[in-house]
Write an enzyme that holds these catalytic residues in place. Structure first.
Site, mmCIF file in Angstrom:
data_model
loop_
_atom_site.group_PDB
_atom_site.id
_atom_site.type_symbol
_atom_site.label_atom_id
_atom_site.label_comp_id
_atom_site.label_asym_id
_atom_site.label_seq_id
_atom_site.Cartn_x
_atom_site.Cartn_y
_atom_site.Cartn_z
ATOM 1 N N ASP A 1 0.776 -1.154 0.052
ATOM 2 C CA ASP A 1 0.018 -0.090 0.085
ATOM 3 C C ASP A 1 0.692 1.230 -0.064
ATOM 4 O OD1 ASP A 1 -1.664 1.987 0.638
ATOM 5 O OD2 ASP A 1 -2.529 1.250 2.498
ATOM 6 N N HIS B 1 -4.009 4.515 6.687
ATOM 7 C CA HIS B 1 -2.991 3.959 5.654
ATOM 8 C C HIS B 1 -1.672 4.265 6.388
ATOM 9 C CE1 HIS B 1 -5.426 3.309 2.096
ATOM 10 N NE2 HIS B 1 -6.058 4.338 2.566
#
Lengths: 565, 565
Positions: free
Chosen positions: A208, A381
């Site tokens: 990610d 994130h």
């Protein structure tokens, strides 16, 4: 400044995949934020990870959703062994109903909450997908692929990372991930599991990239609790908290604050009501008996005894919160002294809309608490500091940054290099770029065609770049339509031309000059013996287009229609 | 959470202005960021401060500029004693050419650099305005108004604040302001002068609100110098620095870095070339002989010996930088290892465009340095900490926050209250709200009509809300046009209907169902004896609109044209 291999990569189709090698192609989600979908191929079989949607930008007007481009797999649907969903966000599951139209019996593997959200979505599409529940720690053979699932912490419960084992090597795909060390539900990202996998040897690590540019670490989600508590405690009028409708832990903290300060809670917005119902049913959201009221009941409570949890944190114009900001909500009208909390990020591109809502609420007298003036949001994130932990745990041979625009991918690749990954083993591959893992080395070997697939209303794919380009022209300058019936034997106009403009001017006289100009042009084409309606239309377009450019310096669409009689 | 008076304020016209009172109305710039224009009235005479433009948002498609609404003064043009310009930014001077169309001999008061920029702009409009140079420390009587000018520090040289004295009291208007204590040109904001004016007594303080929500202080502009120097020093390929074309001090620091590292400089972009020429002529920009080269010469230099200073820092699609990011610039093609510095803020609303440029440059291999990863920008507007200094120096009786959206105005008002201004003496007045200063007390007494005046191409004002609303519909869904000629005696169609769609679908068969449907409807209207072309058109619109909504769930504009024959 690193020595990462740069540039957009190959432009030609890939070679045949060598025996024993693994191929990876993203059909969405790399080079952009959204519509994540990655296809893995081994021994002629396919495994898909995620199948999400992307929300349109300003230059894609009228588009509701953008799908991954299925063309690269549409001739190989029978080769698909399964679809793995890492978590239940729209950019990971939103396009599944469209893939199910092609493969109705697709085997879909996801966690309990992910599958529940997908089932609810599929129901709206009148689909009953073949959902197979998996959980962290579990190994599962899916066709040619041996999968292992790992717990992952993100801004939605029950997220998973997946390891994919084939004879070509071990791939680890993080899905969306962060490393909150004090997660609200105690479910840590399984860094120990990643380390164990690293001991075994990870050949390709798909990571990610969303926050790779952000230095440091994400603050724990639970640190938001006291901030929310503080806001609710100080206020003696209504409190409205807007956040994402899938952020169960954020909502949990809002509910906890409401309970502590004796407020009842009403959910506002269809997706909020639905998702929190699912979360409560699965035991992921703790809702004390009697806490919830509906909107009508909330209206009857004293202002100091109610709290609303609403959608609309991104300034969506039709959402409840936007309607409140415009003073158009049927049940909730903002009054001086109300408090609105935007407990959410601002997704890039939504700034103007969100600020519009903040200004509208402020203008009506509300106190607006948001990310800019209080710690009411943390990202889902991993920031750069957390990504370093991941690289050091996994110690991958090859790295392929996923989930992000070019700037994010590159920043992520540079982090990998700083932990010791060789720059030539970092593959930056935007959508459609084919990455082959051959003898332990990943590299970009070709490119398949990947475009934007637009959903507009009920249909998929019929709105393409040509329609969008027309919409942009029409949206910028409107159109001027000229219609005339012409005798195709003589080329003579048998009616007076009709001239009308829309989106061109508020001035009713703005187009007064057009009619005589067109009549003169028609006299000319007739005199030249032109009888072809297409040629006559072209002549009219040319003369009107030139006039409007000279007179107004504008470029409306000129639409001549010559009816043959 | 303060006790500021809230809500948008009065909705009715103001009462007659009492004798000896001062009236203030913003025709732009309050409740929005841009098109600053404030009108002061005393004894029947008018003084205007600034006359700028606003740049359009997404819901104003095709619009080039938005002007302040002159209606409130257009019947009183002969009452205008003068226009004061606080500085040369577009949002303060950009609408002057349009005001000059109404008042060609308007007396305009500005500093040397401000007047030079306006003269250049007016020349493009073939105007020669009556420019009167003023400077800090200067007193000047302008009709009914006694003016005093103060040096102000901002992101452009030679900015001024203005005090306006009338028998009604003293007003101080900051213009755009910050309090850099180490300004590059040594020209400090005249806080001592403001204190002296405060001793005399300031009845109304109009204060820049742009950064009122930002805590703390703006870093000195000169601290950017070493960061730029560091970037240029480390790089051995080309360096491209993008910044605002009026930010002379930023450009000066770039030039200094280029000189230190032996690079020649090329300016890229028309406004950059023009403005830096003016600044150099006025001695505000120090350009060593032989430093500058043109683009062709730059192309012949080694990559390590050249630096470009470019426009396009806001991602403007036609700018040089955007063209480089798309690989479409004629003279500069980005190569792996080039360095691009965005030495600029990101104006809200421009995020997507700017990130698009960053991603495009990154994709081509450039290293992109921007506000997010290096200290290459500081704001031109005072943060909260600096605003407190201003309030404490001026100690105003009444405060009117200017230059900002509602959230900024309110944050600024709350700062005033924290320094001791009574909440009831803080007037938050959006565009059009009339503020009267009567017997030392400012209050909102009414509202004049203020709309958006759009410039599209060559004309002003003919594009209004109705045209924009049509453009939004057309931009979202395109249109379907149906044209038919009808005998108005019988109501019978004398041609087959023509059906065409633009911006509706890429599918050539998408509208195949329309023709038979329209023919059936025309048969029906004929059978019912309907001969009125308007009624026939309405019937066609209804049937096609219903079909497209049912079939596609879309809302294109339906444009029926019935030609009478």
């Amino acid at each position: 400044m690193s020595s990462l291999p740069t540039g957009p990569g190959p432009t030609t189709p890939p070679p045949a995949l060598p025996e024993g090698a693994l191929r990876v192609v993203a059909l969405g989600g790399i080079g952009e934020v959204g519509r994540n979908m990655t296809v893995f191929e081994f021994g002629g079989r396919l495994l898909i990870v995620d199948c999400g949607v992307l929300f349109p930008e300003d230059d894609q007007p009228g588009v509701d959703l953008i799908l991954p481009d299925f063309r690269a797999i549409e001739d190989r649907l029978e080769d698909i062994d399964g679809l793995v969903l890492t978590h239940g966000h729209e950019d990971h599951i939103g396009a599944v109903p469209f893939l199910l139209r092609l493969v109705p019996d697709l085997k879909i593997y996801g966690s309990r909450f992910t599958n529940a959200l997908l089932a609810a979505k599929a129901k709206e599409h009148r689909q009953r997908p073949n959902l197979i529940e998996v959980r962290e720690g579990e190994h599962r053979k899916v066709g040619a692929f041996d999968l292992e699932f790992f717990a992952v912490n993100h801004s939605i419960p029950d997220a998973l990372a997946v390891a994919i084992r084939t004879p070509a090597g071990v791939v680890l795909h993080t899905g969306d991930i962060k490393l909150d060390q004090l997660p609200l539900d105690g479910r840590l990202t399984d860094l120990a599991g990643f380390s164990r996998l690293g001991d075994e040897g990870v050949d390709l690590f798909c990571v990610d990239s969303t926050n790779a540019e952000v230095p440091g670490f994400v603050m724990p989600e639970r640190d938001i609790g006291p901030v929310l508590d503080d806001v609710v405690r100080k206020v003696d009028q209504r409190v409205i908290v807007a956040c994402f409708a899938s952020h169960v832990h954020r909502v949990q903290q809002v509910l906890d604050a409401a309970v502590r300060h004796g407020r009842r809670v009403a959910f506002v917005g269809r997706s909020m009501v639905r998702n929190m119902g699912i979360a409560a049913d699965l035991g992921l959201l703790n809702v004390p008996d009697g806490l919830l009221v509906n909107l009508d009941q909330a209206g009857d409570l004293p202002e100091s005894k109610v709290l609303f949890v609403s959608t609309g944190s991104q300034g969506e114009p039709l959402s409840a919160l936007s309607r409140m900001a415009r003073g158009e909500h049927r049940q909730i009208s903002i009054r001086s002294g109300d408090t609105v909390v935007l407990a959410s990020s601002m997704i890039p591109g939504n700034e103007t809309a969100v600020f519009g809502v903040v200004n509208g609420l402020t203008r009506l007298g509300a106190n607006v608490v948001h990310q800019g003036n209080a710690k009411v949001h943390v990202s889902g994130h991993a920031s750069a500091g957390e990504l370093l932990y991941l690289y050091n745990a996994v110690r991958p041979s090859n790295v392929m940054p996923v989930h992000g625009e070019w700037k994010h991918l590159r920043a992520n690749g540079e982090l990998a290099v700083r932990t010791g990954v060789a720059p030539e083993n970092v593959v930056i591959a935007e959508d459609g770029v084919v990455v082959d893992l051959v003898d332990g080395k990943a590299s970009r070997t070709g490119r398949v065609e990947v475009g934007h697939v637009y959903v507009d209303g009920l249909s998929v794919g019929d709105v393409g770049e040509s329609t969008l380009s027309d919409r942009l022209v029409l949206g910028e300058g409107g159109f001027i339509a000229i219609t005339v019936a012409v005798d195709t034997n003589t080329g003579r106009a048998v009616t007076r031309p009709t001239v009308s403009g829309r989106g061109f001017s508020d001035d009713p006289k703005a187009l007064d000059a057009v009619l005589p100009m067109v009549e003169m042009e028609l006299a000319r084409t007739e005199a030249e013996g032109i009888t072809d309606t297409h040629r006559i239309a072209q002549a009219v377009r040319r003369v009107v287009g030139r006039w409007v450019a000279d007179t107004y310096r504008r470029r409306p669409m000129i639409v001549p229609t010559v009816i043959p009689v």
